[in-house]
Design an enzyme around this catalytic site. Structure first.
Site, PDB file in Angstrom:
ATOM      1  N   ASP A   8       0.871  -1.171   0.000  1.00  0.00           N
ATOM      2  CA  ASP A   8       0.000   0.000   0.000  1.00  0.00           C
ATOM      3  C   ASP A   8       0.915   1.231   0.000  1.00  0.00           C
ATOM      4  OD1 ASP A   8       0.889   0.322   2.601  1.00  0.00           O
ATOM      5  OD2 ASP A   8      -1.098   0.329   3.523  1.00  0.00           O
ATOM      6  N   HIS A   9       0.308   2.401   0.225  1.00  0.00           N
ATOM      7  CA  HIS A   9       1.082   3.652   0.200  1.00  0.00           C
ATOM      8  C   HIS A   9       2.147   3.686   1.302  1.00  0.00           C
ATOM      9  CE1 HIS A   9      -2.378   3.919   2.833  1.00  0.00           C
ATOM     10  NE2 HIS A   9      -1.757   4.866   3.531  1.00  0.00           N
ATOM     11  N   CYS A  65       3.228  -3.018   4.013  1.00  0.00           N
ATOM     12  CA  CYS A  65       2.321  -1.919   4.364  1.00  0.00           C
ATOM     13  C   CYS A  65       2.984  -1.181   5.528  1.00  0.00           C
ATOM     14  CB  CYS A  65       0.902  -2.405   4.668  1.00  0.00           C
ATOM     15  SG  CYS A  65       0.708  -3.433   6.138  1.00  0.00           S
ATOM     16  N   GLY A  66       2.229  -0.382   6.274  1.00  0.00           N
ATOM     17  CA  GLY A  66       2.861   0.394   7.334  1.00  0.00           C
ATOM     18  C   GLY A  66       3.535  -0.497   8.366  1.00  0.00           C
ATOM     19  N   THR A  67       2.775  -1.461   8.887  1.00  0.00           N
ATOM     20  CA  THR A  67       3.303  -2.401   9.878  1.00  0.00           C
ATOM     21  C   THR A  67       3.592  -3.775   9.291  1.00  0.00           C
ATOM     22  OG1 THR A  67       1.055  -3.118  10.370  1.00  0.00           O
ATOM     23  CG2 THR A  67       1.961  -1.321  11.736  1.00  0.00           C
ATOM     24  N   HIS A  98      11.008 -23.439   8.933  1.00  0.00           N
ATOM     25  CA  HIS A  98       9.921 -24.145   9.613  1.00  0.00           C
ATOM     26  C   HIS A  98       8.578 -24.017   8.892  1.00  0.00           C
ATOM     27  CE1 HIS A  98      11.920 -24.305  13.878  1.00  0.00           C
ATOM     28  NE2 HIS A  98      12.757 -24.628  12.913  1.00  0.00           N
ATOM     29  N   HIS A 133       8.185 -30.465  10.001  1.00  0.00           N
ATOM     30  CA  HIS A 133       7.663 -29.181   9.515  1.00  0.00           C
ATOM     31  C   HIS A 133       6.826 -29.370   8.250  1.00  0.00           C
ATOM     32  CE1 HIS A 133      10.069 -27.325  12.546  1.00  0.00           C
ATOM     33  NE2 HIS A 133      11.187 -27.823  12.052  1.00  0.00           N
ATOM     34  N   ARG A 136       3.329 -30.245   9.275  1.00  0.00           N
ATOM     35  CA  ARG A 136       2.580 -29.079   9.793  1.00  0.00           C
ATOM     36  C   ARG A 136       2.193 -28.119   8.672  1.00  0.00           C
ATOM     37  NH1 ARG A 136       7.000 -29.000  14.652  1.00  0.00           N
ATOM     38  NH2 ARG A 136       6.082 -30.718  15.804  1.00  0.00           N
TER      39      ARG A 136
HETATM   40  C1  RB5 Z   1      -2.086   2.663   6.567  1.00  0.00           C
HETATM   41  O1  RB5 Z   1      -2.244   3.857   7.252  1.00  0.00           O
HETATM   42  C2  RB5 Z   1      -1.822   1.519   7.541  1.00  0.00           C
HETATM   43  O2  RB5 Z   1      -2.935   1.296   8.336  1.00  0.00           O
HETATM   44  C3  RB5 Z   1      -1.444   0.283   6.782  1.00  0.00           C
HETATM   45  O3  RB5 Z   1      -0.350   0.547   5.987  1.00  0.00           O
HETATM   46  C4  RB5 Z   1      -1.034  -0.935   7.601  1.00  0.00           C
HETATM   47  O4  RB5 Z   1      -0.099  -0.603   8.574  1.00  0.00           O
HETATM   48  C5  RB5 Z   1      -2.136  -1.772   8.102  1.00  0.00           C
HETATM   49  O5  RB5 Z   1      -1.914  -2.851   8.687  1.00  0.00           O
END
Ligand code: RB5
Length: 143
Positions: A8-9, A65-67, A98, A133, A136
Site C-alpha cells: 500500500d502507500h 504496508c505500514g506495519t 519451519h 515441519h 505441519r
Molecule cells: C495505513 O495507514 C496503515 O494502516 C497500513 O499501511 C497498515 O499498517 C495496516 O496494517
C-alpha cells in the site's frame, strides 16, 4: 527466480528499496503496485499478491504496508499462501526453515531498511527443513 511484490502507500518506499536490492541479486520482479504514496487500501494489494503467486506468475512474493500486519492478513486469505510477517533475521530464517513461507511481509514504517534487506536475504537463502515441519505445513495447506 521471480518474485511478485505489492504494497500500500505506507509500504511503497520499502517496496521500492527491496525491489532494487532484489534486482541487484539478479531476481526478476513482478511489481503489481501500488505505484506511489497516494493512499490506497492494503487488502486489495495483499490479496492480489497472493493470487498472483498461487496463479503461478512468480515463485515467491513479498508484501509491504505500514506495519506489515494488514497486508499479511490479506495475503493469507488466499488458499495456499503462507505469508510471514517478520521483524528480525531469526524470524525470517525460521519463516523459511519451519513454515516454508511463500510470501514475506515487512512493515515499511516500522522496519529499518537495512534490516529489511537482511531479513529478505536470509529468507531467500534459507532452506525449508521438511520432516515434521512438512507435516505441519501440509496441515496448514489443507485449511
Ligand atoms: C495505513 O495507514 C496503515 O494502516 C497500513 O499501511 C497498515 O499498517 C495496516 O496494517
Amino acid at each position: 527466480m521471480k518474485i511478485v511484490i505489492s504494497s500500500d502507500h505506507a509500504g511503497y518506499k520499502m517496496k521500492q528499496t527491496v525491489a532494487e536490492h532484489l534486482r541487484g541479486r539478479g531476481i526478476e520482479i513482478l511489481d503489481i503496485g501500488t505505484d506511489s504514496e497516494e493512499s490506497v487500501d492494503y487488502p486489495i494489494y495483499g490479496k492480489a499478491c497472493g493470487e498472483a503467486l498461487i496463479d503461478g506468475k512468480a515463485d515467491l512474493g513479498m508484501v509491504f504496508c505500514g506495519t506489515g500486519i494488514g497486508i499479511s492478513i490479506a495475503a493469507n486469505k488466499v488458499k495456499g499462501v503462507r505469508c510471514a510477517l517478520v521483524t528480525s533475521v531469526e524470524m525470517a530464517q525460521q519463516a523459511k526453515q519451519h513454515n516454508n513461507a511463500n510470501i514475506l511481509a515487512i512493515g515499511g514504517r516500522t522496519t529499518d531498511p537495512e534490516l529489511a534487506i537482511r531479513m529478505t536475504d536470509t529468507w531467500l537463502d534459507a532452506e525449508f527443513e521438511g520432516g515434521r515441519h512438512a507435516r505441519r505445513v501440509g496441515l496448514l495447506d489443507e485449511m
